[in-house]
Every structure is written in structure tokens, then in C-alpha cells.
Design an enzyme around this catalytic site. Structure first.
Site, short mmCIF file in Angstrom:
data_model
loop_
_atom_site.label_atom_id
_atom_site.label_comp_id
_atom_site.label_asym_id
_atom_site.label_seq_id
_atom_site.Cartn_x
_atom_site.Cartn_y
_atom_site.Cartn_z
CD GLU A 167 -1.81 -2.39 1.40
OE1 GLU A 167 -0.66 -2.67 1.82
OE2 GLU A 167 -2.69 -3.26 1.25
CG PHE A 193 -11.19 -4.61 2.72
CD1 PHE A 193 -12.51 -4.73 3.15
CD2 PHE A 193 -10.65 -5.60 1.94
CE1 PHE A 193 -13.26 -5.84 2.80
CE2 PHE A 193 -11.40 -6.72 1.58
CZ PHE A 193 -12.71 -6.84 2.01
CG ASP A 208 -10.58 -2.02 7.38
OD1 ASP A 208 -11.04 -2.28 8.49
OD2 ASP A 208 -11.31 -1.81 6.39
CG HIS A 224 -11.65 -7.33 6.12
ND1 HIS A 224 -10.91 -8.02 7.05
CD2 HIS A 224 -11.06 -7.60 4.92
CE1 HIS A 224 -9.93 -8.67 6.46
NE2 HIS A 224 -9.99 -8.43 5.17
#
Lengths: 321, 346
Positions: A58, A81, A83, A125
Site C-alpha cells: 500500500e 479495503f 482498513d 475489514h
């Protein structure tokens, strides 16, 4: 024919790819597979060389998008997600959000965050992270509540010269449908009156707009006319529309699915209390998720987040005052 | 090992090689003198915030700058004064940033090493180590996307920064995308005060390249000739489609982390080892021994650089500081997207 919130997001990306050669999509499994939720279904085939699978990185995904934005491209990053965006948090808040201010070079990129709770998804999630992104200067944070807004706001997000955190609610993906996609929309940064009323204002955004509307419907037979304001973007925050609504109703209830400490609901109440204290007939209230991680079991999850019933109960208390 | 690779050529070398050395040396010299000026301005209280010097790392850094084309991408880090100048940064940009001039590229919004002109492929670093690597990847990815295939991107990091997740993610990403990235690791033996043996456990940081599917290069960072040769090769291989290149240089930072730091933690044995050589002195010895320059030329270049720096300092010190009342207090580019709400001013 009807189109879902999720399909609207896919269509908006197709439009962005079709209309602007600077747009590309980068994220985990977004290519041939079409994304974990199928938000990029068939886009890799329809737009060859424009949709790229990313490694599970990420931080590097967002960093790459910033570099591409410096070179004048308009990347769309899909976080699988919301999160997991915390693993790319540094690049979002320290790199993307500061670039224009530091260097005068705009950082046009869109980070799509599939967010919010769905039954059974558990602590990692289900999160709602609009607050932490809205806290940082330099970011635009969108929280569309309708199919129409999911479509038009995502197209707008890609066209904006600033980094946009696009919070798309997973609970709305399949449940929410519209007859057709819109051809025009409210400007970005303007809130919407989702339901008119004169007794109490509920300010909400994203999935909570629908819980608020259901609460308003529940209260109508009791004689209460509830106004529901859909913020649409939490940053910038349309204080004027909220204030005008509170001027009509004298009562303010803010509802958010995020955690209670600080946050969008606190910000709205702080602004109304400081600038519109005299408009308030009763103390403003807010309703958020509980201050715990998000539980997995449906029984616990349903009690963790605000629901129509909880919103209606809170509204009744305020209306009796 | 610490002999220059060029010694083997026994006094030969083409004019191009000589010119490359002379050009590189003059940027090193400018960088060293600029650093010395910044240190004295800092001690005189003329600089807000920190001052971070490149002393001991000029040979490595300059070799990046002179190996790149102006159309490439360079994202320098904390100790790249020489590479910045060689890539095309003006002394004016450097001093305007360090002295907080409103007319500089950072307009007083950021200072010291946090400067750049991203539109020119010269990126402005953030402080989080490893974070610039994937940004360089993005610029290279974008150029390929636009059909530009001959650009190289170089960026720098220290031994300490190799321990970050961002370093790992970005190097892996560059390898997956086969990007023309040259990632230069200056192993200056300490991450601030922490020695190598508390930072990593592999025998040599260059060994990591294999694990990423990246080409490794090792070089003596105190030796200008070796740096020019190795960096030139790494940049050429990246440009030719060879994918990412990891260059690991061994050297020693000959100063504190910043001018606030006396570097008392540096082991004297390392200082007295070949790692502790001053690369500027080594470069001068190369030029003199190969008769590419004589002492009077070195002296005149030094005087020229000092004059340029002093003139620019005098100019920048007359420039306006940023004005908080004229400042645009917004971080978003879209004028219609700014927050309209304002807290009560005090």
C-alpha cells in the site's frame, strides 16, 4: 434497468478512462480479476494498458501514484479495503497531501477506500477512516451516500487537482440501486437536503444517510418532521447548509459510523455550537459507533454502529426537550 | 581495494574522462564550500531549523548528478549537496531554501534539504525515509505510460533507511515493473548514531539486490573515479532496459547528523581506516597525480566557488522573508474546494 452503487463506481471509472488519457488504475487484483469487489470488472480488457495489478504494497502503491501525478497523470488507486490504507498512510498524508503546498505542483490522484461495516466482516475489514484523512490539510474527503453521487463524485474526484480520498461504503455496494446514472450533479463541497423537515436536523453522510432517512420515516407517523442533511463531502465541510438547516429546526443530531472520539460529527457540532449557538433550542447531540474495534458477530455488529432505531430513539429524546 | 580503478590505466584516460572528473570535482568543491558557509551561517544564528551537511559523501553524490541527463529524474536525500548541484540545482535555490527566502522554490514553507522542483524532475524529499523511492518509481512509470522510454530515475538513501518497509516495498515494486531506477545506498556506517550491526544482519547491503531481482553494484564511496565509473555503469544499464540497479557505497559521514550533533559516537578506528578518507582530498589527488589540474587551478576554482556563494548569500539575505499576512493559508489547489469555515483569529 437499474444500476447499483458498485456498478456506478465501475461506470465512473470507465468514463474517466475513456475521457482522459491521463487516467490509470493501480491496485491489488484490479486487472483481469476485476477487483475484490469487482469495481474494476472488465476495465483491464476495455482499456488495455490502463489498469495495473499492484503488489501488496500500500505504501508503494500510493507513492507511485504521487510520482505519476507529478508527471501530470491522474491515477486512481484502489485500496482493497479502507482498513489497509493505514499501511499507505504515510504516503497519503505526508507525501500526497503536502505536495502542492510545498512545491506548488498539484497532486491529482484518487484513493478509493471501500469502507464501512458489513455484517461478519470484523475489526479489519469494516473501518470508517474519513476522520483521520479529513484531519490532514491538503486532502479532499468524499463520502457519497447515493448511486448518483457515487458516480458523479468519483468522476469529479479524478478531475480535481487535489488528492481525493473517496470513501465508498461496502454496505451500499449491492443494496443501493438507481434507475439511471445522472447527467448533472451538485458541486463538490455542497451538502444536500436528503429530506426536508422542520423539527430536527440529522446530519449524516454515506450509509448513515439511509439509516437517518429510515429513522425520519419512523418518526413521521408520530408527527415529527425530520430534516436529513447528507454532507456528501466531509472535507470540505458545507457548514452553511448545516447551519441553514439548524436555523429552520433548532435541533441538531449528527450521525456517523466512525468512532466517537473527535471526528466528523464532533466537527459539525463544534462549528454549529461556535457559530450558531443561538440557533439551537436544545443541546446538540451525536451518535457514533461504540469506542471499540468493530465486532464480527452480527448481534454485536448491529449494536456497535448507529441504526435507524437508535437514531430515532436519540431524536425522540431531543424532540421531547 | 581503495586504489582508484583508474590507476590501472597508468596515467592514460580520454579527454572525456578527464572532463568528467573535472566537472565532478568542481561540483564537489562547490558543495563542500556551500556546506561550510551554511555551517557558519548556522553557528551565527542566521538559519532557522537544522543544517545537514554532506561532508564525506560528495564523491558518491556528485557521481549521480553527473551521470544523469537533465531530462532524468533525481530525488536526492539529506547528503546530496554535490549531486543536486551537478543535476542542475542553482546555488541560489539552495540558499533561498536554507535561509527561508520568500522568493525561493519552497517560499519558506519548507527548509534546508527539503527542496526541489518536481516539474523539472528534481523531487523535494519528505523526511520519512524510503518514502521517495516509490515516488521516483511513479515518475518512471508515468514516463513509460506516456511513451518516454529513455529516462532514468535516481534516488538516494542511507544504510539506516534500508531498514524501512517503504524501502522494501518500493524496490520490489521497481523490480516488478522493471523500472529504470538507480537506488543509491550511502552506507556511512551509522544511522544517526546507530552502528551498522544494530541496523541489519546481512553481510553486505548489496546482497539484498539478488533477493529483489535487482542488479547490485558496490563501490568505494571515498573514491571519485570509482564512483563515476560504477554510477555511470548503473545509470547506463538502467537506461538500456536493464531494470533497477542497487548501488551500495561504503564511506563515512565526516560530520554530525546535523550541525547540532558532534558525532562523538563515531568509532575512531573507522575514522582512521580508509573509509574515513576525505573524498574531496582523494579527488584532488587524482586530478593532480594525473596532471588533469594543477594546484593553481584548484585554488582558482575554489576562489570562484567562494565568490559565487558569498555573492548569492548577500543577495538572498536581502530578499524578503515570507509574510504571514500575505500567505495563502490553504493546502489544496482547487480554489472551490477550500474550507470556508475559519476559527476565530487571535
Amino acid at each position: 434497468m437499474s444500476i447499483t452503487y458498485l456498478e456506478a463506481i465501475r461506470e465512473a471509472q470507465a468514463v474517466a478512462l475513456r475521457d482522459d488519457p491521463r487516467v490509470f488504475i493501480y491496485g491489488q487484483d484490479v486487472g483481469a480479476f476485476g477487483g475484490a469487489f469487482k469495481a474494476t470488472k472488465n476495465l483491464a480488457k476495455e482499456f488495455p494498458g490502463r489498469v495495473f495489478d499492484a503488489p501488496i504494497s500500500e505504501d508503494a502503491m500510493v507513492g507511485l501514484a504521487v510520482g505519476a501525478a507529478i508527471e501530470g497523470l491522474r491515477p486512481i488507486i484502489e485500496m482493497q479495503f479502507a482498513d489497509f490504507s493505514t499501511a499507505g498512510f504515510n504516503q497519503i498524508v505526508n507525501q500526497a497531501a503536502t505536495l502542492f503546498w510545498r512545491t506548488n505542483v498539484p497532486c491529482s490522484l484518487t484513493v478509493r477506500l471501500p469502507f464501512g461495516g458489513t455484517s461478519g466482516s470484523g475489526p479489519f475489514h469494516s473501518q470508517s477512516l474519513e476522520t483521520i484523512y479529513a484531519h490532514y490539510p491538503g486532502l479532499i474527503v468524499m463520502t457519497p451516500a447515493t448511486v448518483e453521487d457515487a458516480y458523479s463524485m468519483l468522476i469529479a474526484a479524478v478531475a480535481i487537482d487535489d488528492p481525493v480520498i473517496f470513501c465508498e461504503h461496502k454496505f451500499l455496494y449491492y443494496h443501493l440501486k438507481a434507475e439511471a446514472l445522472p447527467s448533472e450533479a451538485l458541486p463538490i463541497g455542497k451538502a444536500r437536503i436528503a429530506r426536508e423537515g422542520r423539527d430536527l436536523t440529522i446530519v449524516a453522510y454515506s450509509a448513515m444517510v439511509h439509516e437517518a432517512l429510515a429513522a425520519a420515516a419512523e418518526l413521521a407517523p408520530e408527527g415529527w418532521q425530520i430534516e436529513v442533511v447528507d454532507l456528501r463531502t466531509v472535507k470540505p465541510l458545507d457548514t452553511d447548509t448545516v447551519m441553514a438547516s439548524v436555523a429552520r429546526t433548532g435541533r441538531l443530531l449528527c450521525v456517523g459510523e466512525a468512532w466517537p472520539w473527535g471526528g466528523v460529527t464532533a466537527e459539525v457540532i463544534a462549528r454549529v455550537a461556535s457559530e450558531g449557538f443561538g440557533l439551537l433550542d436544545v443541546p446538540p447531540q451525536r451518535l457514533n459507533a461504540k469506542d471499540t474495534p468493530i465486532p464480527y458477530h452480527p448481534n454485536l455488529w448491529a449494536a456497535h454502529r448507529p441504526t435507524a432505531r437508535a437514531i430515532a430513539a436519540a431524536a425522540r429524546k431531543m424532540l421531547r426537550l | 581495494m581503495y586504489q582508484t580503478v583508474l590507476d590501472a590505466e597508468a596515467g592514460g584516460g580520454s579527454a572525456a574522462l578527464r572532463d568528467l572528473h573535472l566537472s565532478a570535482y568542481r561540483f564537489m568543491l562547490q558543495a563542500r564550500l556551500l556546506d561550510e558557509k551554511l555551517a557558519s551561517l548556522y553557528r551565527a544564528g542566521k538559519i532557522h531549523g537544522g543544517v545537514f551537511l554532506s561532508r564525506g559523501q560528495e564523491a558518491l553524490s556528485v557521481s549521480i548528478g553527473v551521470s544523469l541527463r537533465k531530462t532524468d529524474v533525481f530525488s536526492p536525500l539529506i547528503r546530496d549537496s554535490a549531486g543536486r548541484l551537478a543535476f542542475g540545482e542553482s546555488i541560489l535555490d539552495a540558499l533561498q531554501t536554507c535561509l527561508g527566502s520568500a522568493l525561493g522554490p519552497m517560499r519558506g514553507r519548507d527548509g534546508n534539504v527539503h527542496r526541489g522542483r518536481p516539474r523539472d524532475g528534481y523531487l523535494a524529499m519528505i523526511s520519512h525515509l524510503g518514502a521517495m523511492i516509490s515516488v521516483v518509481n511513479g515518475t518512471l512509470f508515468a514516463r513509460r505510460f506516456k511513451g518516454i522510454t529513455d529516462a532514468v530515475g535516481a534516488t538516494c538513501i542511507g544504510d539506516g533507511g534500508t531498514a524501512t518497509g517503504a524501502f522494501h516495498e518500493a524496490l520490489n515494486q521497481a523490480a516488478v515493473e522493471k523500472l529504470p531506477l538507480v537506488l543509491v545506498v550511502a552506507n556511512n556506517q551509522y544511522a544517526y548514531s546507530t552502528p551498522n550491526d544494530r541496523e541489519f544482519a546481512c553481510a553486505d547491503l548489496a546482497d539484498r539486490a539478488v533477493g529483489y531481482g535487482v542488479t547490485p553494484h558496490s563501490v568505494d564511496g571515498t573514491d571519485l573515479s570509482a564512483c563515476l565509473e560504477v554510477m555511470g555503469r548503473a545509470v547506463a544499464q538502467a537506461r538500456a532496459g536493464g531494470g533497477p540497479q542497487l548501488v551500495v557505497a561504503s564511506l563515512l559521514r565526516l560530520c554530525g547528523h546535523g550541525e547540532h550533533d558532534d558525532a562523538g559516537y563515531i568509532d575512531p578506528r573507522i575514522k582512521n581506516s580508509p573509509l574515513g578518507r576525505d573524498c574531496l582530498k582523494v579527488a584532488e589527488d587524482i586530478l593532480l597525480s594525473r596532471h588533469w589540474a594543477d594546484a593553481s587551478e584548484l585554488a582558482s576554482w575554489r576562489n570562484e566557488a567562494v565568490r559565487a556563494i558569498e555573492t548569492t548569500v548577500a543577495r538572498v539575505q536581502r530578499e524578503p522573508a515570507p509574510d504571514p499576512f500575505a500567505e495563502q493559508w490553504t493546502a489544496v489547489a482547487g480554489t472551490d474546494l477550500r474550507e470556508t469555515h475559519e476559527e476565530l483569529g487571535v
